[in-house]
Design a protein around this motif. Structure first.
Motif, short mmCIF file in Angstrom:
data_model
loop_
_atom_site.label_atom_id
_atom_site.label_comp_id
_atom_site.label_asym_id
_atom_site.label_seq_id
_atom_site.Cartn_x
_atom_site.Cartn_y
_atom_site.Cartn_z
N ARG A 102 0.81 -1.09 0.05
CA ARG A 102 0.01 0.07 -0.08
C ARG A 102 0.92 1.41 0.01
NH1 ARG A 102 -3.05 -4.10 0.21
NH2 ARG A 102 -4.53 -4.48 1.47
N PRO A 103 0.70 2.26 -0.93
CA PRO A 103 -0.55 2.28 -1.83
C PRO A 103 0.08 1.44 -3.19
CG PRO A 103 0.89 4.21 -2.02
CD PRO A 103 1.53 3.49 -1.06
N TRP A 104 -0.97 1.18 -3.89
CA TRP A 104 -0.79 0.34 -5.01
C TRP A 104 -1.26 0.74 -6.34
CZ3 TRP A 104 2.63 -3.85 -4.73
CH2 TRP A 104 2.57 -4.72 -5.74
N THR A 105 -0.66 0.77 -7.61
CA THR A 105 -0.90 1.27 -8.66
C THR A 105 -0.91 0.31 -9.54
OG1 THR A 105 -0.23 3.54 -8.23
CG2 THR A 105 -0.54 3.06 -10.59
N ASN A 167 -5.58 -10.28 -28.41
CA ASN A 167 -5.96 -11.50 -28.37
C ASN A 167 -5.44 -12.25 -27.09
OD1 ASN A 167 -6.73 -11.44 -31.03
ND2 ASN A 167 -4.55 -11.73 -31.87
N PHE A 168 -4.76 -11.71 -26.31
CA PHE A 168 -4.14 -12.36 -25.03
C PHE A 168 -4.03 -11.13 -23.93
CE2 PHE A 168 -2.68 -14.95 -28.34
CZ PHE A 168 -2.94 -16.33 -27.76
N VAL A 169 -4.03 -11.55 -22.70
CA VAL A 169 -3.63 -10.51 -21.66
C VAL A 169 -2.55 -11.16 -20.94
CG1 VAL A 169 -4.79 -9.13 -19.89
CG2 VAL A 169 -5.99 -10.29 -21.17
N GLU A 170 -1.54 -10.23 -20.79
CA GLU A 170 -0.28 -10.59 -19.89
C GLU A 170 -0.25 -9.58 -18.58
OE1 GLU A 170 4.02 -9.58 -21.48
OE2 GLU A 170 3.28 -8.22 -19.81
N PHE A 171 0.17 -10.51 -17.64
CA PHE A 171 0.09 -9.68 -16.16
C PHE A 171 1.70 -10.09 -15.59
CE2 PHE A 171 -3.88 -12.16 -17.06
CZ PHE A 171 -4.81 -11.18 -16.50
N ARG A 172 2.04 -8.90 -14.81
CA ARG A 172 3.24 -8.88 -14.16
C ARG A 172 3.18 -8.64 -12.84
NH1 ARG A 172 8.05 -7.79 -18.38
NH2 ARG A 172 6.94 -8.42 -20.28
N ALA A 223 -0.46 -9.97 -1.78
CA ALA A 223 -1.34 -8.76 -1.87
C ALA A 223 -0.66 -7.58 -2.87
CB ALA A 223 -0.83 -8.26 -0.43
N PRO A 224 -1.46 -6.89 -3.21
CA PRO A 224 -2.90 -6.60 -2.84
C PRO A 224 -3.99 -7.11 -3.75
CG PRO A 224 -2.16 -4.64 -3.86
CD PRO A 224 -1.03 -5.65 -3.75
N LEU A 225 -3.41 -7.61 -4.81
CA LEU A 225 -4.18 -8.07 -5.99
C LEU A 225 -3.47 -9.09 -6.47
CD1 LEU A 225 -6.65 -6.96 -7.92
CD2 LEU A 225 -5.01 -5.85 -9.43
N ILE A 241 0.00 -7.86 -8.66
CA ILE A 241 0.03 -7.68 -10.00
C ILE A 241 0.36 -5.96 -10.35
CG2 ILE A 241 -1.48 -7.53 -12.01
CD1 ILE A 241 -2.74 -10.11 -11.29
N VAL A 242 1.23 -5.53 -10.95
CA VAL A 242 1.40 -4.21 -11.19
C VAL A 242 1.31 -3.81 -12.64
CG1 VAL A 242 2.81 -3.54 -9.30
CG2 VAL A 242 3.73 -4.48 -11.29
N SER A 243 1.26 -4.79 -13.56
CA SER A 243 1.05 -4.34 -15.02
C SER A 243 0.17 -5.38 -15.56
CB SER A 243 2.42 -4.41 -15.58
OG SER A 243 2.09 -4.70 -16.92
N ILE A 244 -0.89 -4.98 -16.48
CA ILE A 244 -1.86 -5.71 -17.23
C ILE A 244 -1.63 -5.05 -18.64
CG2 ILE A 244 -4.22 -6.47 -17.56
CD1 ILE A 244 -4.74 -5.98 -14.66
N ARG A 245 -1.41 -6.11 -19.61
CA ARG A 245 -1.12 -5.51 -21.01
C ARG A 245 -1.94 -6.30 -21.95
NH1 ARG A 245 2.39 -1.88 -22.46
NH2 ARG A 245 2.58 -2.88 -24.74
N PHE A 246 -2.67 -5.78 -22.91
CA PHE A 246 -3.49 -6.57 -23.97
C PHE A 246 -2.54 -6.53 -25.06
CE2 PHE A 246 -6.13 -4.93 -20.68
CZ PHE A 246 -7.08 -5.95 -20.37
N VAL A 247 -2.40 -7.63 -25.47
CA VAL A 247 -1.49 -7.86 -26.64
C VAL A 247 -1.97 -8.83 -27.80
CG1 VAL A 247 0.75 -7.83 -25.16
CG2 VAL A 247 -0.26 -10.07 -25.43
N GLU A 248 -1.31 -8.88 -28.88
CA GLU A 248 -1.60 -9.58 -29.97
C GLU A 248 -1.32 -10.97 -29.87
OE1 GLU A 248 -0.73 -6.97 -33.56
OE2 GLU A 248 -1.82 -8.58 -34.83
N ARG A 249 0.06 -11.32 -29.49
CA ARG A 249 0.57 -12.66 -29.30
C ARG A 249 0.80 -13.27 -28.17
NH1 ARG A 249 4.91 -12.80 -34.16
NH2 ARG A 249 3.87 -11.40 -35.31
N MET A 250 0.66 -14.44 -28.35
CA MET A 250 0.55 -15.36 -26.86
C MET A 250 2.05 -14.80 -26.02
SD MET A 250 1.00 -19.40 -26.45
CE MET A 250 -0.61 -19.65 -26.87
#
Ligand code: MTE
Length: 318
Positions: A102-105, A167-172, A223-225, A241-250
């Protein structure tokens, strides 16, 4: 943190419970520390978090909607995989105390109409938060039944409006070696990365968890997500998770990159497809010691998710 609770519980019931639990835990820990008992059994039990009498009442006698007994809060929070804090099952519990979520973005980008840095509070404020009981089935063949707290991933996806190229979602996971001691080693390639195909990510069972047992996620649980994909092996459930990206490739996920011979992208729970080094036909339901529990196709969620993979060779697409 602003979180909305399920409709059936008045917030007046929740807040004191939450405050009370945290205060009790703090007092117990402080008392153990003051008495110099750091390594004694008494001190360990003081660090264990809520016991059965302290978890929110609604969970105490609950059998889950999947009609299986819930694992205890202790099972759920002291037997973990979170390599950022070590490779032993109790390392995350023991070594995650310095992590400050906390805090988290969360940074959302790629193929979306509304990219940006979203504060967690803002993401949660527009959600109706729910309890959902899901099995967690690890690739190493142990399993638990966990009452998660959070919201469907599909809600967040709709809100940021992916484009037709997504086509895919990538999480980091976050990279913070000063707070995550094993990020100072090369036991994995950091950050931890996971991905889902878009239709998997939009499935109503895919869930972003912010809590377990009606309380905020402890550090060791992500924590926290964190992501929960109940029909897949646990490693898909990327934490903090701090990054969510929508991508074309796996995306190339961490374990595929680490060892592509043993781990694929899909990682659907499948009793018929063995891991190269062991069978996946049976599992060990914690806290049990033996693999005497038959593994279910798609971890028991075949009726709901089987259609996503119609026509795919699941021996090939592991
Ligand atoms: N996320 C990160 N960032 N790092 C990890 O090492 N381990 C994964 C997954 N998410 C992991 C992670 C694995 S292998 C499993 S089985 C689950 O988290 C375990 O979740 P739990 O500890 O809450 O049971």
């Amino acid at each position: 943190m602003i979180i909305r609770r399920p409709a059936d519980i008045a917030s007046s019931q929740i807040t004191p419970e939450h405050v009370y639990l945290n205060r009790r835990r703090f007092l117990k820990t402080a008392a153990a520390g003051a008495a110099g008992l750091a390594a004694s059994p008494a001190a360990l039990s003081a660090l264990r978090g809520p016991d059965d009498q302290e978890v929110p009442a609604r969970f105490r006698t609950m059998r889950s909607e999947i009609d299986e007994e819930l694992n205890s809060y202790q099972d759920v929070t002291q037997f973990n995989n979170f390599y950022e804090f070590g490779t032993g099952k109790d390392d995350p519990y023991k070594n995650s105390g310095d992590f400050n979520p906390r805090p988290w973005t969360v940074s959302i980008g790629g193929e979306v109409a509304k990219p940006g840095d979203y504060h967690l509070e803002d993401l949660l404020a527009s959600e109706s938060m729910e309890d959902r009981v899901y099995r967690l089935r690890c690739v190493e063949a142990w399993s638990m039944v966990i009452p998660w707290y959070g919201f469907p991933l599909a809600n967040l996806i709709r809100r940021v409006e992916p484009t037709g190229n997504a086509n895919f979602v990538e999480f980091r996971t976050i990279v913070r070696p000063e707070e995550m001691p094993y990020q100072r080693t090369s036991v994995l390639n950091w950050p931890y990365v996971e991905g889902l195909r878009m239709d998997e990510a939009m499935h109503p069972l895919a869930f972003l968890a912010t809590g377990v047992y009606g309380m905020d996620l402890p550090n060791q649980n992500g924590a926290p997500l964190r992501l929960v994909v109940p029909w897949k092996y646990g490693f898909k459930g990327v934490k903090s998770i701090v990054s969510i990206r929508f991508v074309e490739r796996m995306p190339l996920n961490t374990w595929q990159r680490q060892n592509s011979m043993e781990y694929g992208f899909y990682a659907n729970v499948n009793p018929e497809v063995d891991h190269p080094r062991w069978s996946q036909a049976r599992e060990r339901r914690l806290p049990g010691l033996f693999k005497n529990h038959p593994t279910l196709m798609f971890n028991g969620y075949a009726d709901q998710v089987g259609q996503l993979y119609a026509g795919m060779d699941l021996n090939r697409w592991k």
